[in-house]
Design a protein around this motif. Structure first.
Motif, PDB file in Angstrom:
ATOM      1  N   LEU A 109     -67.649  63.156  -7.133  1.00 37.69           N
ATOM      2  CA  LEU A 109     -67.595  62.982  -5.686  1.00 37.69           C
ATOM      3  C   LEU A 109     -68.810  62.217  -5.177  1.00 37.69           C
ATOM      4  O   LEU A 109     -68.685  61.307  -4.356  1.00 37.69           O
ATOM      5  CB  LEU A 109     -67.480  64.340  -4.994  1.00 37.69           C
ATOM      6  N   VAL A 110     -69.986  62.577  -5.662  1.00 33.94           N
ATOM      7  CA  VAL A 110     -71.209  61.887  -5.241  1.00 33.94           C
ATOM      8  C   VAL A 110     -71.129  60.413  -5.634  1.00 33.94           C
ATOM      9  O   VAL A 110     -71.473  59.528  -4.842  1.00 33.94           O
ATOM     10  CB  VAL A 110     -72.465  62.570  -5.827  1.00 33.94           C
ATOM     11  N   GLU A 111     -70.644  60.142  -6.855  1.00 32.50           N
ATOM     12  CA  GLU A 111     -70.473  58.748  -7.299  1.00 32.50           C
ATOM     13  C   GLU A 111     -69.539  57.991  -6.365  1.00 32.50           C
ATOM     14  O   GLU A 111     -69.691  56.790  -6.166  1.00 32.50           O
ATOM     15  CB  GLU A 111     -69.928  58.704  -8.725  1.00 32.50           C
ATOM     16  N   GLY A 112     -68.578  58.686  -5.779  1.00 30.92           N
ATOM     17  CA  GLY A 112     -67.623  58.080  -4.856  1.00 30.92           C
ATOM     18  C   GLY A 112     -68.095  58.057  -3.407  1.00 30.92           C
ATOM     19  O   GLY A 112     -67.334  57.686  -2.517  1.00 30.92           O
ATOM     20  N   GLY A 113     -69.329  58.481  -3.143  1.00 31.42           N
ATOM     21  CA  GLY A 113     -69.876  58.416  -1.792  1.00 31.42           C
ATOM     22  C   GLY A 113     -69.693  59.659  -0.949  1.00 31.42           C
ATOM     23  O   GLY A 113     -69.986  59.651   0.254  1.00 31.42           O
ATOM     24  N   VAL A 114     -69.230  60.743  -1.542  1.00 33.57           N
ATOM     25  CA  VAL A 114     -69.041  61.987  -0.789  1.00 33.57           C
ATOM     26  C   VAL A 114     -70.398  62.601  -0.468  1.00 33.57           C
ATOM     27  O   VAL A 114     -71.299  62.630  -1.309  1.00 33.57           O
ATOM     28  CB  VAL A 114     -68.150  62.969  -1.585  1.00 33.57           C
ATOM     29  N   THR A 115     -70.549  63.095   0.755  1.00 29.69           N
ATOM     30  CA  THR A 115     -71.804  63.697   1.201  1.00 29.69           C
ATOM     31  C   THR A 115     -71.709  65.209   1.432  1.00 29.69           C
ATOM     32  O   THR A 115     -72.728  65.873   1.571  1.00 29.69           O
ATOM     33  CB  THR A 115     -72.282  63.043   2.516  1.00 29.69           C
ATOM     34  N   ARG A 116     -70.476  65.727   1.480  1.00 25.70           N
ATOM     35  CA  ARG A 116     -70.284  67.161   1.728  1.00 25.70           C
ATOM     36  C   ARG A 116     -68.966  67.591   1.108  1.00 25.70           C
ATOM     37  O   ARG A 116     -68.022  66.812   1.009  1.00 25.70           O
ATOM     38  CB  ARG A 116     -70.259  67.426   3.240  1.00 25.70           C
ATOM     39  N   GLY A 117     -68.927  68.855   0.702  1.00 28.68           N
ATOM     40  CA  GLY A 117     -67.688  69.415   0.184  1.00 28.68           C
ATOM     41  C   GLY A 117     -67.304  70.654   0.958  1.00 28.68           C
ATOM     42  O   GLY A 117     -68.173  71.339   1.522  1.00 28.68           O
ATOM     43  N   VAL A 118     -66.008  70.939   0.994  1.00 29.07           N
ATOM     44  CA  VAL A 118     -65.505  72.161   1.604  1.00 29.07           C
ATOM     45  C   VAL A 118     -64.478  72.787   0.663  1.00 29.07           C
ATOM     46  O   VAL A 118     -63.873  72.106  -0.169  1.00 29.07           O
ATOM     47  CB  VAL A 118     -64.861  71.928   3.001  1.00 29.07           C
ATOM     48  N   ALA A 119     -64.320  74.087   0.814  1.00 31.68           N
ATOM     49  CA  ALA A 119     -63.307  74.833   0.059  1.00 31.68           C
ATOM     50  C   ALA A 119     -62.863  75.996   0.929  1.00 31.68           C
ATOM     51  O   ALA A 119     -63.673  76.613   1.621  1.00 31.68           O
ATOM     52  CB  ALA A 119     -63.887  75.346  -1.257  1.00 31.68           C
ATOM     53  N   TRP A 120     -61.566  76.289   0.919  1.00 31.02           N
ATOM     54  CA  TRP A 120     -61.025  77.456   1.620  1.00 31.02           C
ATOM     55  C   TRP A 120     -60.902  78.578   0.603  1.00 31.02           C
ATOM     56  O   TRP A 120     -60.308  78.408  -0.452  1.00 31.02           O
ATOM     57  CB  TRP A 120     -59.665  77.146   2.219  1.00 31.02           C
ATOM     58  N   VAL A 121     -61.452  79.753   0.942  1.00 31.33           N
ATOM     59  CA  VAL A 121     -61.494  80.879   0.020  1.00 31.33           C
ATOM     60  C   VAL A 121     -61.052  82.139   0.760  1.00 31.33           C
ATOM     61  O   VAL A 121     -61.529  82.397   1.872  1.00 31.33           O
ATOM     62  CB  VAL A 121     -62.932  81.064  -0.525  1.00 31.33           C
TER      63      VAL A 121
END
Length: 188
Positions: A125-137
């Motif tokens: 994700l970082v390699e693809g330019g993502v700056t934040r992640g989310v997950a529903w739990v």
């Protein structure tokens, strides 16, 4: 322990991904979801859904020796997954990823597979330019909430309630940086 690894899923993995999905939900979600929901998981139907995700390149698998022991599905988060309770989408929506699934079969648990899956997903994700992640739990899934918390991900204040055959299931949206510390992730 046999050699553990994480790699992109292939179409040959789909039947095992579907089986792990069913078996993990039946074990790990037995106290959260009604029995009829868990009993109704059809491996063939589930495999068709996972085949599409694998074709899009959004699935990683964890292996130990010759065994597929878990998997993770990630991708850019749909806007509706990021909106707050008032429907406002954050400014960083274009660079926010959704970890839609991260499952390790319980009999293979506590061996670092989940951490390795999330770490590799975050690297991509970082390699693809993502700056934040989310997950529903599910809020009641304390081990999974704790798993993410150990990696610096926490509840961001947004919740939703799903209907699981008449039983409400409250989910927390967890949010965090995809820049994970490898030692924290794998427990090394």
């Amino acid at each position: 322990m046999a050699e553990a690894a994480v790699r992109p899923a292939t179409t040959d993995d789909v039947p095992e991904i579907a089986r792990v999905h069913r078996d993990t939900w039946r074990t790990g979600f037995a106290t959260i979801l009604p029995a009829e929901v868990l009993d109704g998981i059809d491996v063939a139907e589930t495999a068709a859904v996972w085949a599409e995700a694998v074709d899009r390149g959004q699935v990683l698998v964890a292996t130990e020796g010759d065994w597929l022991v878990g998997f993770c599905a990630v991708g850019i988060a749909p806007r509706e997954e990021l909106a707050d309770a008032q429907g406002v989408v954050p400014d960083d929506a274009a660079t926010t990823a959704l970890v839609s699934t991260l499952l390790v079969e319980p009999r293979w648990g506590r061996r670092g597979h989940g951490g390795r899956l999330l770490a590799r997903a975050c690297e991509l994700l970082v390699e693809g330019g993502v700056t934040r992640g989310v997950a529903w739990v599910p809020e009641a899934n304390l081990p999974l909430v704790s798993f993410y918390a150990k990696r610096g991900w926490g509840a961001d204040g947004t919740v939703r309630t799903l209907d699981a055959s008449g039983r409400p299931v409250r989910e927390l949206r967890l949010s965090g940086s995809p820049n994970l510390d490898e030692k924290v992730v794998t427990g090394l």
